[in-house]
Design an enzyme around this catalytic site. Structure first.
Site, PDB file in Angstrom:
ATOM      1  N   CYS A  39       5.545  -0.315  -3.458  1.00  0.00           N
ATOM      2  CA  CYS A  39       4.127  -0.635  -3.320  1.00  0.00           C
ATOM      3  C   CYS A  39       3.305  -0.022  -4.452  1.00  0.00           C
ATOM      4  O   CYS A  39       3.412  -0.487  -5.580  1.00  0.00           O
ATOM      5  CB  CYS A  39       3.634  -0.264  -1.926  1.00  0.00           C
ATOM      6  SG  CYS A  39       2.262  -1.327  -1.434  1.00  0.00           S
ATOM      7  N   HIS A  86       7.076  -3.276   1.822  1.00  0.00           N
ATOM      8  CA  HIS A  86       7.585  -2.022   2.377  1.00  0.00           C
ATOM      9  C   HIS A  86       8.968  -2.226   2.988  1.00  0.00           C
ATOM     10  O   HIS A  86       9.077  -2.550   4.166  1.00  0.00           O
ATOM     11  CB  HIS A  86       6.600  -1.466   3.410  1.00  0.00           C
ATOM     12  CG  HIS A  86       5.434  -0.806   2.776  1.00  0.00           C
ATOM     13  ND1 HIS A  86       5.418   0.533   2.452  1.00  0.00           N
ATOM     14  CD2 HIS A  86       4.268  -1.301   2.338  1.00  0.00           C
ATOM     15  CE1 HIS A  86       4.287   0.835   1.860  1.00  0.00           C
ATOM     16  NE2 HIS A  86       3.567  -0.267   1.775  1.00  0.00           N
ATOM     17  N   GLU A 146      11.080  -0.216   4.010  1.00  0.00           N
ATOM     18  CA  GLU A 146      11.428   0.701   5.108  1.00  0.00           C
ATOM     19  C   GLU A 146      11.064   0.114   6.462  1.00  0.00           C
ATOM     20  O   GLU A 146      11.541   0.585   7.492  1.00  0.00           O
ATOM     21  CB  GLU A 146      10.772   2.065   4.901  1.00  0.00           C
ATOM     22  CG  GLU A 146       9.263   2.130   5.141  1.00  0.00           C
ATOM     23  CD  GLU A 146       8.412   1.590   3.997  1.00  0.00           C
ATOM     24  OE1 GLU A 146       8.965   1.075   3.018  1.00  0.00           O
ATOM     25  OE2 GLU A 146       7.168   1.679   4.104  1.00  0.00           O
TER      26      GLU A 146
HETATM   27  N1  LIG Z   1       0.923   0.693   0.376  1.00  0.00           N
HETATM   28  C1  LIG Z   1       0.633   0.990  -0.866  1.00  0.00           C
HETATM   29  O1  LIG Z   1       1.356   1.706  -1.562  1.00  0.00           O
HETATM   30  C2  LIG Z   1      -0.669   0.456  -1.409  1.00  0.00           C
HETATM   31  C3  LIG Z   1      -0.729   0.411  -2.893  1.00  0.00           C
HETATM   32  C4  LIG Z   1      -2.147   0.332  -3.462  1.00  0.00           C
HETATM   33  N2  LIG Z   1      -2.947   1.420  -3.017  1.00  0.00           N
HETATM   34  C5  LIG Z   1      -2.770  -0.987  -3.081  1.00  0.00           C
HETATM   35  O2  LIG Z   1      -3.674  -1.022  -2.281  1.00  0.00           O
HETATM   36  O3  LIG Z   1      -2.351  -2.012  -3.579  1.00  0.00           O
END
Ligand SMILES: NC(=O)CC[C@H](N)C(=O)O
Length: 360
Positions: A242, A324, A326
């Site tokens: 992410c 994600h 996970e």
């Molecule tokens: N879940 C995250 O790592 C978010 C990544 C980043 N802050 C975004 O909003 O895109």
């Protein structure tokens, strides 16, 4: 008279029922996830945001600490059509304002049409629309939170022992616990370093993989992690999730941009460009990689809007995901990512360069 008001950036003021009192502000976003409210509310990536649940009833299977992703609630406020008392008690203990009994469907539609927007919220007996507007006036944009990494990272380096030989150094930009657990379950020992750790700190651990975690805010505000990727790319295999994908891309010559309202939910379809296979994924992001640059190849894309979901470089031993893997909460289609990450550690004789550090 209502006891809760939300002042939106588009000029509207919405009345609600106050559940946990307080005054706050943040970027108003929504998740479509129908389970996983404990994980979402403790996900550090929601720092400085106000989280609206599009699913109408939140709290219907209780609140259990073993499902938490960190040691506190991160959104500045929580919004749902209806919160159960369990969730309200928990948010009250945490001092996080909460409102319900409002038209969340209308709110979500507005965010989809106008984009994520600033919001000011006041909850309590003395709540007024004017007070909500005062909060809104003080609200910063996400990219103005320049120290957000320091706000959410672990204060101390921490090691999680796995029962195998592989080691991972994870830069904690606001990491979800289940990312660490997913690596430890596969036998890896994970050294978690605070955001802001230096190249010397990373070198001293001599791990097999450098892992950049998820986290809140604008990836451009994570210069300390970007420098580590620049320093170690080509010498140590690198992985990211992410925010981690966004940081890795920007370190290796790519660019990132803010999306209109982002992807937040547990049913985002992702296509692997090599196999053609589509998997369902959990997502929570408001930024995306606009251009991966010349060093990275886009290997997976979002079926809905074609945004980059996976980046890889065989030459540099880099693998990242925008979603994600996970899966806390969410479908388990993507858990194999962690095996792919750890397979990069089987690098001897595989043509990959390793950083050699004198042992003392
Ligand atoms: N879940 C995250 O790592 C978010 C990544 C980043 N802050 C975004 O909003 O895109």
């Amino acid at each position: 008279m209502s006891d809760a008001y939300l002042a939106l950036e588009d000029g509207r003021v919405v009345e609600a029922r106050g559940r946990v009192p307080g005054r706050t502000r943040g970027e108003l976003v929504f998740t479509t996830a129908y389970t996983g409210y404990e994980e979402s509310l403790t996900d550090p990536s929601y720092e400085e945001q106000v989280l609206t649940f599009s699913y109408p009833l939140i709290g219907n299977y209780g609140v259990r600490a073993e499902r938490f992703e960190s040691d506190r609630v991160h959104p500045r406020a929580a919004v749902a059509r209806e919160f159960t008392d369990d969730v309200v008690e928990w948010l009250a203990d945490e001092g996080v304002p909460a409102v319900d009994h409002l038209d969340t469907r209308d709110l979500v539609t507005s965010i989809r049409e106008e984009g994520a927007m600033k919001v000011g919220i006041v909850v309590g007996e003395d709540a007024t629309p004017e007070a909500a507007k005062e909060e809104l006036a003080k609200c910063k944009g996400m990219s103005e939170h320049v120290d957000i990494g320091t706000q959410v990272t672990t204060p101390e380096p921490t090691t999680y022992e796995g029962d195998g030989d592989k080691t991972v150094t994870l830069i904690d930009c606001g990491a979800k616990q289940s990312i660490i657990d997913s690596l430890v379950e596969r036998g890896a020992t994970v050294h978690v370093l605070p955001y802001g750790s230096t190249a010397d700190d990373v070198t001293a651990l001599d791990s097999d993989v450098l892992f950049i975690s998820n986290g809140p805010g604008d990836p451009e505000n994570f210069g300390a992690a970007r420098e580590l990727v620049e320093e170690f790319a080509g010498e140590v295999p690198i992985a990211g999730i992410c925010l981690g994908q966004q940081i890795v891309a920007s370190a290796l010559g790519g660019t990132t941009e803010k999306m209109a309202f982002g992807h937040r939910g547990v049913n985002q379809p992702v296509r692997d460009l090599d196999t053609g296979k589509v998997i369902m994924t959990t997502q929570n992001h408001g930024y995306t990689v606009a251009d991966p640059g010349e060093n990275l190849e886009v290997t997976q894309v979002n079926v809905n809007d074609d945004t980059a979901e996976g980046l890889e470089s065989e030459a540099l031993s880099v693998i990242t995901r925008q979603y994600h893997p996970e899966a806390h909460p969410g479908p388990h289609d993507s858990l194999g990512f962690f095996d792919d990450v750890l397979s990069m550690a089987d690098s001897e004789g595989n043509g990959r360069k390793r950083r050699v550090v004198a042992s003392d």
